[in-house]
Design an enzyme around this catalytic site. Sequence first.
Site, PDB file in Angstrom:
ATOM      1  N   ALA A 147       2.940   8.525   0.236  1.00  0.00           N
ATOM      2  CA  ALA A 147       1.682   8.088   0.853  1.00  0.00           C
ATOM      3  C   ALA A 147       1.964   7.097   1.971  1.00  0.00           C
ATOM      4  CB  ALA A 147       0.771   7.443  -0.203  1.00  0.00           C
TER       5      ALA A 147
ATOM      6  N   THR B 155       0.900   4.541  11.977  1.00  0.00           N
ATOM      7  CA  THR B 155       1.623   5.074  13.139  1.00  0.00           C
ATOM      8  C   THR B 155       0.668   5.155  14.331  1.00  0.00           C
ATOM      9  OG1 THR B 155       1.003   7.343  12.644  1.00  0.00           O
ATOM     10  CG2 THR B 155       3.063   6.538  11.661  1.00  0.00           C
TER      11      THR B 155
ATOM     12  N   LEU C  12       0.843  -1.194   0.000  1.00  0.00           N
ATOM     13  CA  LEU C  12       0.000   0.000   0.000  1.00  0.00           C
ATOM     14  C   LEU C  12       0.884   1.251   0.000  1.00  0.00           C
ATOM     15  CD1 LEU C  12      -2.734   1.541   0.403  1.00  0.00           C
ATOM     16  CD2 LEU C  12      -2.499   1.129   2.856  1.00  0.00           C
ATOM     17  N   THR C  13       1.853   1.290   0.956  1.00  0.00           N
ATOM     18  CA  THR C  13       2.668   2.486   1.191  1.00  0.00           C
ATOM     19  C   THR C  13       3.478   2.906  -0.041  1.00  0.00           C
ATOM     20  OG1 THR C  13       2.869   1.930   3.515  1.00  0.00           O
ATOM     21  CG2 THR C  13       4.563   3.390   2.625  1.00  0.00           C
TER      22      THR C  13
ATOM     23  N   GLY D  62      24.984  -0.584  31.492  1.00  0.00           N
ATOM     24  CA  GLY D  62      25.997  -0.690  30.438  1.00  0.00           C
ATOM     25  C   GLY D  62      25.901  -1.995  29.681  1.00  0.00           C
TER      26      GLY D  62
ATOM     27  N   GLU E 243       2.192  -0.378  10.062  1.00  0.00           N
ATOM     28  CA  GLU E 243       0.765  -0.707  10.077  1.00  0.00           C
ATOM     29  C   GLU E 243      -0.073   0.422  10.673  1.00  0.00           C
ATOM     30  OE1 GLU E 243       0.960  -5.479   9.809  1.00  0.00           O
ATOM     31  OE2 GLU E 243      -0.877  -4.426  10.244  1.00  0.00           O
TER      32      GLU E 243
ATOM     33  N   SER F 209       1.046   7.714   6.171  1.00  0.00           N
ATOM     34  CA  SER F 209      -0.170   7.891   6.963  1.00  0.00           C
ATOM     35  C   SER F 209      -1.334   8.334   6.069  1.00  0.00           C
ATOM     36  CB  SER F 209       0.062   8.940   8.055  1.00  0.00           C
ATOM     37  OG  SER F 209       0.963   8.433   9.016  1.00  0.00           O
TER      38      SER F 209
END
Lengths: 262, 387
Positions: B132, B368, B127-128, B343, B366, B134
């Site tokens: 594009a 934000t 999709l992303t 540490g 998936e 969010s």
Amino acid sequence: MNIVVCIKQVPDAESVKWDHKTGTLIRDGVKSVINPFDYHAIEAALTLKDKLGAKVTAVTMGPPQAQDAIREAMSLGVDEGVVVSDRAFAGADTLATTYTLAQAIGKLDSVDAVFCGKQAIDGDTAQVGPGLAVRLGFPCVTYVGGMDIINDGKGLRLKRMTEQGYDIVEVEFPVVLTVLSCLNTPRVPSLKGKMRAKKAQIPMWSAEDIGAEPDKIGLAGSPTKVHSTYIPKFEAKREFLEGDPEEQAEALVQRLKEAGII
Amino acid sequence: MANVNYFLTEEQQMIVDLARQIAREKIIPVRAELDEKEEFPWDIMKDLAQADLFGLYIPEEYGGFGGGCFENCLAVEQLAYGCIAVTTTFAASALGGYPIVMYGSDEQKKKYLPEIASGEKLAAFGLTEAGAGSDAAAIKTTAVEDGDYWVLNGTKQWITSGGEAEIYTIIALTDKNKGPRGASAFIVEKGDEGFSFGKKEKKMGLRASATRELIFNDCRIPKDRLLGRRGLGFIIAMKTLDLARPGIGAIGVGLSQAALDESVNYARQRVQFGQPIISFQAIQHMLADMATQIEAARALVYAVARTIDSGEKDISKISAMAKLFPTDVAMKVTTDAVQILGGYGYMKEYPVEKMMRDAKILQIYEGTNQIQRNVIGQALNKEYARK
């Protein structure tokens, strides 16, 4: 093709404790697991099943709770399993154990191959596989570290590991193999296998069921008497040779001559 | 001491036991090396396939187990206890598979689902895009009808298992002017003409997972690869994400539990000022908060997953909650774990620094966590307007 895998429930090495006074294992409250080498025997049998098509049956001698071991084997892909269980089997040494297992295996349809782990981690005898082979009249290959199918599935080419290296052995079925952990990587159970194993009825065969003669099983059939168990001591002499490199070399040659090595 | 009883069925407990065994025996021993080498976990994918886990959510008639969102959550929680890069790779196949389960035709289901269920092929979801994230509606990839084919053009970005998976569910614009009805979903196969992959991305965490661009350059696919109907693309994407989000929450729970276990075990044996550091209230209170938040997150994920499986339809709000809270908890818990180990926690010899690096992605991918809050906020506004 019919394959048998002999498995054994042993105390979980991670949770077992040692009684230092008596020199024995404290078994109370210790989880039982399948002998680690037997997972590799199961995997070897399943590999053959995947490649040649076979029915794999797991056989174990032990108390009724050894059913858990059979169920675990089934969750990995073993088709069926049998627990050979009877109070009369108690105290069996490897002679009586191999007799008992051979009687049980004799009840199954013609068996083409029997897989065992190299040895069990509680007794450490490594005798059951070879003993079983004698009783079944099958050839035996021990310490198997490699396995290929040959002759169109009629036999196997095996790598038999030795302290010096390995032998390549070819054998036709039927055969008894004892396997090492370097042979393969055991698979994980499958969800379907786990569900099938959970529901399965595991047959329990008594001494009578397998037609065992009473004087050949359990304590009565076991000539082995354990007088004591101990870890052998290996004492090596150690000596540092002093001086410059030439002196050290001369001293070393002298020692080797004295020892009769050169 | 009692633990919370979630009243799992025998089958669900089996899934938990099996996934836990795989995490312990197959994932934990190799996770640091996979992370260091950025190596795709093919061997573990084969183990998960052998274990039948890829088919958990797929109906039995297509070779799956016939479980739901909850069964999937139980599995990924346990796998995430081992490594969330491996788990994300596993879960990404479900993200690619869900749209086919929900919207595929019978032919599409018969063709693709058995291969996904058996783990023979991995699936992925695209999709992303660069512009594009969010704002999913801003996608630019197009699909144009051409006789018996669709022709795709554009580039998808940061696609999990890109290049490794064989089956891709892709969202592309089919009618630019139709707004929310302007996109459609397609099945694209690795090897399709005009379909290629960009370079593998270098990441802060989640390094064993493969993240690549999907490049469509006049990619021609047969007409029957359209999923559902034309114009359903965004709806398919949203429904898929709604179903998948509790799974991300479950990954957060599993990861957090691993970080807590490391922290408690360390605090019990690390001696400073003459006593184990767990005897100090400063440490105890951190551990107590971690444990309580993890249990709350787990309870939320399980309750939402069960609600979804009961057949509820409008699940966006609760699904967003089940992603938001556990992943924020995971970020906090893993950060605190590094703090407790001090540490040592910062060093690669201990597993918690990886857990902290990995945790960050859970708040980003998936959707934000800001977008999750938007979804929840908008749902509240709608709900209260009706009252």
